[in-house]
Design an enzyme around this catalytic site. Structure first.
Site, PDB file in Angstrom:
ATOM      1  N   TRP A 161       0.842  -1.215   0.000  1.00 54.82           N
ATOM      2  CA  TRP A 161       0.000   0.000   0.000  1.00 54.82           C
ATOM      3  C   TRP A 161       0.872   1.259   0.000  1.00 54.82           C
ATOM      4  O   TRP A 161       0.589   2.213   0.724  1.00 54.82           O
ATOM      5  CB  TRP A 161      -0.958   0.054   1.195  1.00 54.82           C
ATOM      6  N   ILE A 162       1.959   1.252  -0.736  1.00 54.45           N
ATOM      7  CA  ILE A 162       2.895   2.379  -0.650  1.00 54.45           C
ATOM      8  C   ILE A 162       2.540   3.493  -1.641  1.00 54.45           C
ATOM      9  O   ILE A 162       2.722   3.363  -2.850  1.00 54.45           O
ATOM     10  CB  ILE A 162       4.356   1.903  -0.841  1.00 54.45           C
ATOM     11  N   GLY A 345     -29.636  10.542 -10.164  1.00 53.08           N
ATOM     12  CA  GLY A 345     -28.994   9.757 -11.228  1.00 53.08           C
ATOM     13  C   GLY A 345     -27.705  10.405 -11.717  1.00 53.08           C
ATOM     14  O   GLY A 345     -26.729   9.716 -12.042  1.00 53.08           O
ATOM     15  N   GLU A 368      -3.063   6.025   6.962  1.00 56.50           N
ATOM     16  CA  GLU A 368      -2.426   6.761   8.067  1.00 56.50           C
ATOM     17  C   GLU A 368      -3.183   6.537   9.388  1.00 56.50           C
ATOM     18  O   GLU A 368      -3.308   7.438  10.211  1.00 56.50           O
ATOM     19  CB  GLU A 368      -2.248   8.229   7.700  1.00 56.50           C
TER      20      GLU A 368
HETATM   21  N1  CAA Z   1       4.395   9.138  19.914  1.00 53.38           N
HETATM   22  C1  CAA Z   1       5.526   8.647  20.452  1.00 53.38           C
HETATM   23  N2  CAA Z   1       5.667   7.381  20.851  1.00 53.38           N
HETATM   24  C2  CAA Z   1       4.618   6.572  20.693  1.00 53.38           C
HETATM   25  C3  CAA Z   1       3.391   6.996  20.151  1.00 53.38           C
HETATM   26  C4  CAA Z   1       3.314   8.354  19.761  1.00 53.38           C
HETATM   27  N3  CAA Z   1       2.198   8.854  19.217  1.00 53.38           N
HETATM   28  N4  CAA Z   1       2.518   5.962  20.142  1.00 53.38           N
HETATM   29  C5  CAA Z   1       3.178   4.910  20.647  1.00 53.38           C
HETATM   30  N5  CAA Z   1       4.436   5.283  20.975  1.00 53.38           N
HETATM   31  C6  CAA Z   1       5.481   4.454  21.620  1.00 53.38           C
HETATM   32  C7  CAA Z   1       4.961   3.966  22.937  1.00 53.38           C
HETATM   33  O1  CAA Z   1       5.204   4.897  23.963  1.00 53.38           O
HETATM   34  C8  CAA Z   1       5.729   2.684  23.136  1.00 53.38           C
HETATM   35  O2  CAA Z   1       7.019   2.962  23.641  1.00 53.38           O
HETATM   36  P1  CAA Z   1       7.358   2.662  25.200  1.00 53.38           P
HETATM   37  O3  CAA Z   1       7.352   1.165  25.264  1.00 53.38           O
HETATM   38  O4  CAA Z   1       8.690   3.292  25.373  1.00 53.38           O
HETATM   39  O5  CAA Z   1       6.284   3.286  25.995  1.00 53.38           O
HETATM   40  C9  CAA Z   1       5.898   2.155  21.702  1.00 53.38           C
HETATM   41  O6  CAA Z   1       5.758   3.298  20.838  1.00 53.38           O
HETATM   42  C10 CAA Z   1       4.871   1.101  21.359  1.00 53.38           C
HETATM   43  O7  CAA Z   1       3.616   1.698  21.557  1.00 53.38           O
HETATM   44  P2  CAA Z   1       2.263   0.906  21.812  1.00 53.38           P
HETATM   45  O8  CAA Z   1       2.490  -0.233  22.753  1.00 53.38           O
HETATM   46  O9  CAA Z   1       1.225   1.913  22.145  1.00 53.38           O
HETATM   47  O10 CAA Z   1       1.998   0.293  20.369  1.00 53.38           O
HETATM   48  P3  CAA Z   1       0.744  -0.433  19.810  1.00 53.38           P
HETATM   49  O11 CAA Z   1       1.195  -1.636  19.098  1.00 53.38           O
HETATM   50  O12 CAA Z   1      -0.314  -0.601  20.867  1.00 53.38           O
HETATM   51  O13 CAA Z   1       0.262   0.598  18.674  1.00 53.38           O
HETATM   52  C11 CAA Z   1      -1.146   2.107  17.543  1.00 53.38           C
HETATM   53  C12 CAA Z   1      -0.473   1.684  18.862  1.00 53.38           C
HETATM   54  C13 CAA Z   1      -1.651   3.502  17.841  1.00 53.38           C
HETATM   55  C14 CAA Z   1      -2.323   1.217  17.162  1.00 53.38           C
HETATM   56  C15 CAA Z   1      -0.100   2.140  16.387  1.00 53.38           C
HETATM   57  O14 CAA Z   1       0.363   0.847  16.064  1.00 53.38           O
HETATM   58  C16 CAA Z   1      -0.629   2.791  15.126  1.00 53.38           C
HETATM   59  O15 CAA Z   1      -0.671   4.025  15.035  1.00 53.38           O
HETATM   60  N6  CAA Z   1      -1.025   1.991  14.100  1.00 53.38           N
HETATM   61  C17 CAA Z   1      -1.460   2.517  12.824  1.00 53.38           C
HETATM   62  C18 CAA Z   1      -0.317   2.600  11.861  1.00 53.38           C
HETATM   63  C19 CAA Z   1      -0.590   3.558  10.748  1.00 53.38           C
HETATM   64  O16 CAA Z   1      -1.065   4.673  10.940  1.00 53.38           O
HETATM   65  N7  CAA Z   1      -0.221   3.153   9.538  1.00 53.38           N
HETATM   66  C20 CAA Z   1      -0.304   4.018   8.411  1.00 53.38           C
HETATM   67  C21 CAA Z   1       0.662   3.595   7.367  1.00 53.38           C
HETATM   68  S1  CAA Z   1       1.411   4.931   6.538  1.00 53.38           S
HETATM   69  C22 CAA Z   1       0.337   5.433   5.338  1.00 53.38           C
HETATM   70  O17 CAA Z   1      -0.809   5.070   5.269  1.00 53.38           O
HETATM   71  C23 CAA Z   1       0.936   6.419   4.433  1.00 53.38           C
HETATM   72  C24 CAA Z   1       0.392   6.476   3.091  1.00 53.38           C
HETATM   73  O18 CAA Z   1       0.907   5.872   2.187  1.00 53.38           O
HETATM   74  C25 CAA Z   1      -0.738   7.385   2.792  1.00 53.38           C
END
Ligand code: CAA
Length: 384
Positions: A161-162, A345, A368
């Site tokens: 999905w890049i 339509g 995202e």
């Molecule tokens: N800022 C800084 N650090 C963060 C953070 C943030 N917003 N969110 C999490 N972290 C840190 C946590 O503090 C943790 O570190 P510590 O152990 O030191 O505390 C570490 O990262 C792991 O965090 P979690 O345990 O909270 O991680 P999780 O697995 O529960 O994930 C989630 C949380 C919010 C669901 C995350 O995985 C997420 O955002 N997922 C979605 C990914 C995404 O948005 N993908 C988009 C792809 S890019 C794209 O689409 C671009 C395109 O082409 C258009």
């Protein structure tokens, strides 16, 4: 509190509106149908300085604030969300990540041409490679590996999905360097598409944003110099999360623009189209839909502006950007479905644009971070 836009903001908004109408509107239906990347439009965006809007001028950017970015994203997305997603990824995920966390050498070598969108007069943009076949919302489950070999890493894996996958020259690649360390064993690397072992694989045939260039990318024993790692060892997941918080402002603004575009078309159509002896806007069934659209869009705009303001003020914007994204994307989906309904339509055929906006709206609830992921971020933030 001041809700007025400055003279400079109004100028940027007007420049983006003019660009969208004169450069993006012609051919938008055909590009969508043929899945044709809007190269000419992106080259002109580069000339406008819109590919590195918030990058400081020192590194070839326009040095503008996030409010300006929201305004430009909204205007361009009203007309062509395939152009605006390319712009959003380059600005928010690639340029921001490099400027905030890159070394001076990385900025000189990569950020400057990326912010200008050109190198030697050729298109030069970036892509952000986090998602994998089994790591979408669950972003810590990275399977792509980067093995430490002393002065370099060896990268292997699959990303999908890049956005900008086939057209970008530079990839920011998130990869696992030490599985045992969990999220702290993840790093981010600057990888050039031209390097041996990088393969641009299948191009996706999508429901919406069809003119944007979405690919699977494969890495087969790609040698990445150590100086191309961004940040300290283990910084990759935090890098992704921090960068995505800004990316979500971009996608929220894209959703806002899709909704506004559909609303403006519906307003115009409802004042022209007659049924039961009068313009359809005189029927409450239509007028109330327009009232709800206008209200939700205004609320989405305020949330986008709040998130942009927080970022510009250097406050934490993780919460406000997720709120903006979830609300604006749901507004875009709802508004575009209603826009098709108002057009009847005519809404179901391509010439009236609203069916494309409806298809484009859907992805704003997915990429995202899905709406579900935004709710995870929001609930964690308010409950902690
Ligand atoms: N800022 C800084 N650090 C963060 C953070 C943030 N917003 N969110 C999490 N972290 C840190 C946590 O503090 C943790 O570190 P510590 O152990 O030191 O505390 C570490 O990262 C792991 O965090 P979690 O345990 O909270 O991680 P999780 O697995 O529960 O994930 C989630 C949380 C919010 C669901 C995350 O995985 C997420 O955002 N997922 C979605 C990914 C995404 O948005 N993908 C988009 C792809 S890019 C794209 O689409 C671009 C395109 O082409 C258009």
């Amino acid at each position: 509190m001041n809700f007025e836009l400055s003279e400079e903001h109004l100028m940027i908004q007007q420049a983006a509106r003019d660009f969208a109408r004169t450069e993006c509107l012609p051919g938008v239906i055909e590009r969508d149908e043929k899945m044709q990347f809007p190269r000419e439009q992106i080259m002109k965006l580069a000339d406008l300085g819109f590919l590195g809007m918030m990058v400081s001028q020192e590194y070839g950017g326009a040095g503008l604030d996030t409010i300006s970015y929201v305004l430009a994203m909204e205007e361009i997305s009203k007309i062509d969300a395939s152009v605006s997603v390319c712009m959003s990824v380059n600005n928010s995920l690639v340029c921001y990540g490099l400027e905030a966390y890159g070394t001076e050498e990385q900025k000189q070598k990569y950020l400057t041409p990326l912010a200008q969108g050109k190198k030697n007069d050729e298109l030069y943009i970036g892509a952000f490679l986090l998602s994998e076949p089994e790591a979408g919302s669950d972003a810590t489950s990275q399977r792509t590996t980067a093995e430490d070999k002393g002065d370099h890493y060896v990268l292997n894996g699959t990303k999908n999905w890049i956005t900008n996958g086939g057209t970008a020259s530079v990839y920011l690649v998130i990869a696992q360097t030490d599985v045992a360390k969990g999220p702290k064993g993840i790093n981010v690397f600057i990888v050039e598409k031209s390097w041996p072992g990088v393969v641009v694989a299948a191009k996706e045939n999508k429901l919406g944003i069809r003119a944007s260039d979405t690919h699977t990318i494969l890495f087969n024993d790609v040698k990445v110099p150590k100086e191309n790692r961004i940040g300290e060892d283990g910084f990759g997941f935090k890098f992704a999360m921090k960068t995505l918080a800004g990316g979500r402002i971009g996608i929220a603004s894209q959703a806002l623009g899709i909704a506004s575009g559909a609303y403006e078309l519906s307003l115009k159509y409802s004042k022209e189209r007659k049924a039961f002896g009068t313009e359809i806007s005189n029927h409450q069934a239509i007028a109330f839909k327009l009232a709800d659209m206008a209200t939700r869009i205004e609320a989405a705009r305020l949330l986008c502006m709040q998130a942009a303001f927080d970022k510009d003020q250097k406050k934490d914007y993780t919460l406000s950007s997720s709120m903006a994204k979830v609300y604006a994307s749901e507004t875009a989906m709802w508004t575009t479905v209603e826009a098709v309904q108002i057009h009847g339509g005519y809404g179901f055929v391509k010439e009236y644009h609203v069916e494309r906006l409806m298809r484009d709206a859907k992805i704003t609830q997915i990429y995202e971070g899905t709406s579900e992921v935004q709710r995870i971020v929001i609930s964690r933030s308010i409950l902690k």
